[in-house]
Scaffold this motif. Sequence first.
Motif, PDB file in Angstrom:
ATOM      1  N   MET A  10       0.842  -1.201   0.000  1.00 34.81           N
ATOM      2  CA  MET A  10       0.000   0.000   0.000  1.00 34.81           C
ATOM      3  C   MET A  10       0.877   1.251   0.000  1.00 34.81           C
ATOM      4  SD  MET A  10      -3.305  -0.951   0.244  1.00 34.81           S
ATOM      5  CE  MET A  10      -4.368  -0.056   1.320  1.00 34.81           C
ATOM      6  N   ARG A  11       1.932   1.254   0.830  1.00 34.07           N
ATOM      7  CA  ARG A  11       2.837   2.414   0.852  1.00 34.07           C
ATOM      8  C   ARG A  11       3.520   2.600  -0.487  1.00 34.07           C
ATOM      9  NH1 ARG A  11       4.273   0.163   5.583  1.00 34.07           N
ATOM     10  NH2 ARG A  11       6.288  -0.497   4.769  1.00 34.07           N
ATOM     11  N   LEU A  13       2.355   1.825  -3.384  1.00 34.29           N
ATOM     12  CA  LEU A  13       1.373   2.402  -4.302  1.00 34.29           C
ATOM     13  C   LEU A  13       1.219   3.901  -4.055  1.00 34.29           C
ATOM     14  CD1 LEU A  13      -0.757   2.036  -6.523  1.00 34.29           C
ATOM     15  CD2 LEU A  13      -2.399   1.535  -4.703  1.00 34.29           C
ATOM     16  N   ILE A  14       1.110   4.283  -2.795  1.00 37.59           N
ATOM     17  CA  ILE A  14       0.989   5.710  -2.446  1.00 37.59           C
ATOM     18  C   ILE A  14       2.227   6.461  -2.924  1.00 37.59           C
ATOM     19  CG2 ILE A  14       0.989   7.327  -0.497  1.00 37.59           C
ATOM     20  CD1 ILE A  14      -0.826   5.224   0.949  1.00 37.59           C
ATOM     21  N   LEU A  50      -7.067   7.384  -6.451  1.00 35.31           N
ATOM     22  CA  LEU A  50      -6.162   6.773  -5.481  1.00 35.31           C
ATOM     23  C   LEU A  50      -6.936   5.817  -4.574  1.00 35.31           C
ATOM     24  CD1 LEU A  50      -3.396   6.475  -4.125  1.00 35.31           C
ATOM     25  CD2 LEU A  50      -3.978   8.463  -2.713  1.00 35.31           C
ATOM     26  N   HIS A  51      -8.104   6.232  -4.135  1.00 32.77           N
ATOM     27  CA  HIS A  51      -8.939   5.369  -3.295  1.00 32.77           C
ATOM     28  C   HIS A  51      -9.248   4.060  -4.016  1.00 32.77           C
ATOM     29  CE1 HIS A  51     -12.890   3.898  -1.865  1.00 32.77           C
ATOM     30  NE2 HIS A  51     -12.322   4.100  -0.692  1.00 32.77           N
ATOM     31  N   LEU A  54      -6.117   1.924  -4.077  1.00 30.64           N
ATOM     32  CA  LEU A  54      -5.813   1.361  -2.766  1.00 30.64           C
ATOM     33  C   LEU A  54      -6.797   0.265  -2.381  1.00 30.64           C
ATOM     34  CD1 LEU A  54      -4.828   4.577  -0.796  1.00 30.64           C
ATOM     35  CD2 LEU A  54      -3.312   2.701  -1.464  1.00 30.64           C
ATOM     36  N   ARG A  57      -5.886  -3.315  -3.499  1.00 30.66           N
ATOM     37  CA  ARG A  57      -4.842  -4.060  -2.790  1.00 30.66           C
ATOM     38  C   ARG A  57      -5.406  -5.135  -1.863  1.00 30.66           C
ATOM     39  NH1 ARG A  57       0.024  -3.811  -5.338  1.00 30.66           N
ATOM     40  NH2 ARG A  57       0.169  -1.723  -6.164  1.00 30.66           N
TER      41      ARG A  57
END
Length: 101
Positions: A10-11, A13-14, A50-51, A54, A57
């Motif tokens: 997740m990080r 991807l961010i 982005l949501h 995320l 994932r």
Amino acid sequence: MPDTPGLAAMRDLIDSWGMDPLLDHMISLPPPPGNAESLTMCLEPLFGRLHEALMERPAQSPHILQIPEDDTGAAGFMESWMTTLREQAAAAGEATGGSEG
């Protein structure tokens, strides 16, 4: 919070979206109703995309809150997190001369 491969993904991807500094800023904003800046930022199409990214994932890796080689799953993750918080609070109390209790 304990780290897991799922949280690392997740990080990543961010980070790949370059959103880390902006999300850090949003976390610092006060959450009361009527906060126009927060609402505007949350409605921004970029945040919507982005949501969505995320949210994909956990579907790809449903064990996002599972510490590798620990079969207790999310319960073990939360216990590890709470233990770490208690240890840090105790250490902070000792550092300031306070007492826990």
